[in-house]
Write an enzyme that holds these catalytic residues in place. Structure first.
Site, PDB file in Angstrom:
ATOM      1  N   LYS A 279       0.840  -1.201   0.000  1.00 30.93           N
ATOM      2  CA  LYS A 279       0.000   0.000   0.000  1.00 30.93           C
ATOM      3  C   LYS A 279       0.880   1.258   0.000  1.00 30.93           C
ATOM      4  O   LYS A 279       0.631   2.206  -0.738  1.00 30.93           O
ATOM      5  CB  LYS A 279      -0.868   0.024   1.263  1.00 30.93           C
ATOM      6  CG  LYS A 279      -2.323  -0.378   1.082  1.00 30.93           C
ATOM      7  CD  LYS A 279      -3.133   0.638   0.360  1.00 30.93           C
ATOM      8  CE  LYS A 279      -4.610   0.530   0.459  1.00 30.93           C
ATOM      9  NZ  LYS A 279      -5.331  -0.102  -0.583  1.00 30.93           N
ATOM     10  N   LYS A 363       0.396 -13.584 -12.142  1.00 32.26           N
ATOM     11  CA  LYS A 363      -0.480 -14.437 -11.359  1.00 32.26           C
ATOM     12  C   LYS A 363      -1.927 -14.274 -11.844  1.00 32.26           C
ATOM     13  O   LYS A 363      -2.338 -13.151 -12.140  1.00 32.26           O
ATOM     14  CB  LYS A 363      -0.341 -13.994  -9.895  1.00 32.26           C
ATOM     15  CG  LYS A 363      -1.262 -14.656  -8.927  1.00 32.26           C
ATOM     16  CD  LYS A 363      -1.155 -14.026  -7.551  1.00 32.26           C
ATOM     17  CE  LYS A 363      -2.484 -14.195  -6.851  1.00 32.26           C
ATOM     18  NZ  LYS A 363      -2.589 -13.704  -5.529  1.00 32.26           N
ATOM     19  N   LYS A 366      -8.354 -11.745 -10.772  1.00 27.96           N
ATOM     20  CA  LYS A 366      -9.532 -11.073 -11.336  1.00 27.96           C
ATOM     21  C   LYS A 366      -9.184  -9.649 -11.795  1.00 27.96           C
ATOM     22  O   LYS A 366      -9.531  -9.221 -12.887  1.00 27.96           O
ATOM     23  CB  LYS A 366     -10.614 -11.033 -10.259  1.00 27.96           C
ATOM     24  CG  LYS A 366     -11.895 -10.442 -10.706  1.00 27.96           C
ATOM     25  CD  LYS A 366     -12.892 -11.524 -11.062  1.00 27.96           C
ATOM     26  CE  LYS A 366     -14.133 -10.866 -11.630  1.00 27.96           C
ATOM     27  NZ  LYS A 366     -15.072 -11.815 -12.192  1.00 27.96           N
TER      28      LYS A 366
HETATM   29  P1  ADP Z   1      -7.619 -12.738  -6.495  1.00 28.83           P
HETATM   30  O1  ADP Z   1      -6.110 -12.607  -6.566  1.00 28.83           O
HETATM   31  O2  ADP Z   1      -8.185 -13.259  -7.783  1.00 28.83           O
HETATM   32  O3  ADP Z   1      -8.291 -11.483  -6.037  1.00 28.83           O
HETATM   33  P2  ADP Z   1      -7.855 -13.658  -3.818  1.00 28.83           P
HETATM   34  O4  ADP Z   1      -6.721 -12.788  -3.454  1.00 28.83           O
HETATM   35  O5  ADP Z   1      -9.215 -13.303  -3.325  1.00 28.83           O
HETATM   36  O6  ADP Z   1      -7.898 -13.831  -5.408  1.00 28.83           O
HETATM   37  O7  ADP Z   1      -7.487 -15.115  -3.329  1.00 28.83           O
HETATM   38  C1  ADP Z   1      -8.347 -16.101  -2.782  1.00 28.83           C
HETATM   39  C2  ADP Z   1      -7.550 -17.363  -2.530  1.00 28.83           C
HETATM   40  O8  ADP Z   1      -7.094 -17.931  -3.760  1.00 28.83           O
HETATM   41  C3  ADP Z   1      -6.289 -17.148  -1.699  1.00 28.83           C
HETATM   42  O9  ADP Z   1      -6.100 -18.266  -0.846  1.00 28.83           O
HETATM   43  C4  ADP Z   1      -5.191 -17.063  -2.695  1.00 28.83           C
HETATM   44  O10 ADP Z   1      -3.963 -17.488  -2.174  1.00 28.83           O
HETATM   45  C5  ADP Z   1      -5.686 -18.005  -3.786  1.00 28.83           C
HETATM   46  N1  ADP Z   1      -5.258 -17.545  -5.096  1.00 28.83           N
HETATM   47  C6  ADP Z   1      -5.631 -16.419  -5.736  1.00 28.83           C
HETATM   48  N2  ADP Z   1      -5.080 -16.311  -6.951  1.00 28.83           N
HETATM   49  C7  ADP Z   1      -4.328 -17.411  -7.076  1.00 28.83           C
HETATM   50  C8  ADP Z   1      -3.469 -17.892  -8.111  1.00 28.83           C
HETATM   51  N3  ADP Z   1      -3.320 -17.250  -9.238  1.00 28.83           N
HETATM   52  N4  ADP Z   1      -2.836 -19.045  -7.907  1.00 28.83           N
HETATM   53  C9  ADP Z   1      -2.982 -19.731  -6.772  1.00 28.83           C
HETATM   54  N5  ADP Z   1      -3.773 -19.354  -5.770  1.00 28.83           N
HETATM   55  C10 ADP Z   1      -4.432 -18.202  -5.907  1.00 28.83           C
END
Ligand code: ADP
Ligand code: TRP
Length: 504
Positions: A279, A363, A366
């Site tokens: 941040k 990675k 969304k």
């Molecule tokens: P995003 O990055 O899409 O916003 P979140 O941060 O809400 O997703 O992650 C929700 C869960 O999914 C967490 O436990 C996170 O470690 C896992 N996660 C999110 N993106 C990935 C990814 N690309 N590969 C593996 N695990 C992921």
């Protein structure tokens, strides 16, 4: 077996009271003992030593019931009522608290009638290592015992939910900070591990809406995200028989423990946290960062430690948070000279630690628009698959192609049929199969793989009553476990209702 127990057993035999001896490791709370032995709180009997006017009395009640003090006063014909304090308890019973026996010689004993609704009841033996299992009818043989109505069923206590002996516990959470739709990265990185563990473990999974509040500060958005995430997760999980699924804000103990942990967490520990540092790098003024965001790792430590899981399955991005939770657990234990919190372990399987996005270099996330969805319309998923990064050096379908770094094959390795994928890889390397054919195969594979989840999603979406029931039951079970940890925390910190010269 220690002398106290032996002596007690002899006394019971003389009264003609029958029982089975159940041995277990030293566990302080009745709940933990019951869980270890594979019983629910409704199968437990607790003896409460109370001072009723000028006399001490013993009350035997079931673990899932709560004393109704008005009923007690009325049925015992007394005006004043209080629990015996620790000194009185120790003097009269001679046993550690948590190990009280049902039979206390020379103490008038009242048996709550709900105990007799159960054929068998487990109760203390005078030792924290032994529990006795009685035929509840036998309690009537306790000299002078009176059967009365003294309690109400405690809402929030799961009556009789069985857990398998020795089953390890895991816990995880997902934050509804995005719109709540899960992609295949979330599935492989988080949800799938959980589903695999749920086959053999006692699992707790929360929708971390209190965490989401650090960034989502609009009522309608938070509600929509949370609702969506709940549906997505439930649809993917399917069988909930080993899973306690709950919404974080339904369990007030998370926020309560966070406050307590605030007091053993040094500022420096939080300043080193990635989320906060990220941040700062985004040119946000330090003074502007909200404290919820700064405190985020402490709330997460509370989420974890309330349930004392054996390990915490998460994506690699959460590793630091688990380390902070370990640190906080250690600091709490040390500060309050307690052993309440076992140090949590992260579980991060290497091969799925980070699933890369359809762009092939970041990675899957969304917010980066590089995802493949799970519950979207098939047309949307098709489009996402078709735009997935493959091999930029391959111009024509008959050019030999590369597999490494080719996202279509990366995803196929996870979801595809092994033999078929190997075949496609061979053909691809030789330039014998066009990209579009492999992509079509990936698309079909994904739709087939997620067909049951997509079906369940539609069912749940049209049946809110069912979803509500799942959340209610999950919250009740979670509150029961979290509440028991909080009792330990209150005792260790001095936030108890039992002081040296008064109690309330
Ligand atoms: P995003 O990055 O899409 O916003 P979140 O941060 O809400 O997703 O992650 C929700 C869960 O999914 C967490 O436990 C996170 O470690 C896992 N996660 C999110 N993106 C990935 C990814 N690309 N590969 C593996 N695990 C992921
Ligand atoms: N912070 C985690 C994430 O963003 C979600 C989460 C909240 C969590 N509480 C947790 C994960 C407890 C594991 C354990 O992904």
């Amino acid at each position: 077996m220690d002398e106290t127990v032996k002596k007690y057993i002899e006394e019971l035999k003389q009264l003609g009271i029958d029982f089975k001896v159940l041995e277990h490791p030293q566990l302080i709370s009745v709940e933990k003992v019951q869980e270890y032995l594979g019983f629910g709180m409704s199968d437990a009997g607790a003896t409460l030593l109370m001072k009723a006017d000028d006399n001490f009395v013993a009350i035997i009640k079931r673990g899932d019931t709560k004393l109704d003090s008005e009923k007690v006063k009325k049925n015992l014909g007394v005006k004043n009522l209080r629990m015996a304090n620790e000194t009185e308890f120790a003097e009269i019973t001679g046993v550690p608290s948590g190990a009280a026996t049902v039979y206390l010689k020379n103490i008038p004993t009242y048996l709550d009638e709900k105990v007799l609704e159960k054929e068998y009841i487990n109760a203390g033996s005078g030792s924290l290592l032994v529990t006795l299992r009685f035929k509840s009818e036998d309690f009537k043989k306790i000299p002078g015992i009176k059967i009365v109505d003294l309690t109400k069923i405690e809402t929030g206590k799961i009556s009789g939910k069985k857990t398998i002996i020795g089953k390890k516990r895991i816990l995880s959470g997902i934050t509804p900070s995005g719109d709540g739709t899960l992609h295949i990265g979330n599935y492989l990185g988080a949800v799938k591990q959980f589903i695999d563990f749920a086959k053999t473990h006692d699992c707790f999974l929360m929708v971390a809406d209190l965490h989401a509040l650090t960034t989502v500060q609009d009522k309608a958005t938070l509600q929509k995200n949370t609702e969506n995430l709940i549906l997505n997760e439930l649809a993917l999980l399917g069988d909930l028989s080993n899973i306690t699924f709950f919404r974080q804000s339904d369990v007030p103990m998370h926020a309560e423990l966070t406050w307590i942990f605030n007091n053993v967490t040094p500022l420096g520990l939080l300043k080193r946290a990635h989320a906060y540092k990220d941040k700062l790098q985004k040119d946000v003024m330090e003074e502007e960062i909200n404290l919820g965001l700064f405190n985020y790792p402490i709330l997460m430590a509370s989420d974890i430690l309330l349930y004392k899981p054996d390990f915490v399955p998460v994506g690699r991005d959460q590793k630091q948070h688990i380390e902070i939770a370990r640190d906080i657990a250690e600091r709490f234990n040390k500060t309050f000279k307690s052993k309440i919190f076992p140090l949590p372990e992260a579980h991060i399987p290497e091969e799925v630690a980070v699933v890369m996005g359809t762009d092939g270099n970041r990675k899957m996330s969304k917010s980066l628009g590089n995802i493949i969805g799970i519950f979207d319309d098939s047309a949307v998923i098709k489009k996402q698959v078709m735009s997935t990064y493959t091999d930029p050096t391959r111009i024509h379908a008959d050019d030999p192609g590369h597999i490494e770094g080719n996202m279509v094959f990366t995803y196929l390795d996870f979801f595809g049929d092994k033999g078929k994928v190997a075949e496609y890889k061979e053909k691809y390397k030789q330039g014998k199969v066009p990209d579009v054919e492999v992509k079509n195969y990936l698309f079909e594979t994904l739709l087939k793989y997620f067909a049951p989840a997509r079906q369940l999603y539609r069912e749940l979406k049209s049946n809110p009553v069912k979803v509500k029931k799942i959340l209610k039951e999950g919250a009740e079970k979670a509150r029961e476990v979290a509440g028991s940890t909080m009792t330990e925390v209150r005792n260790a910190t001095g936030l108890t209702n039992s002081y040296s010269f008064f109690e309330y």
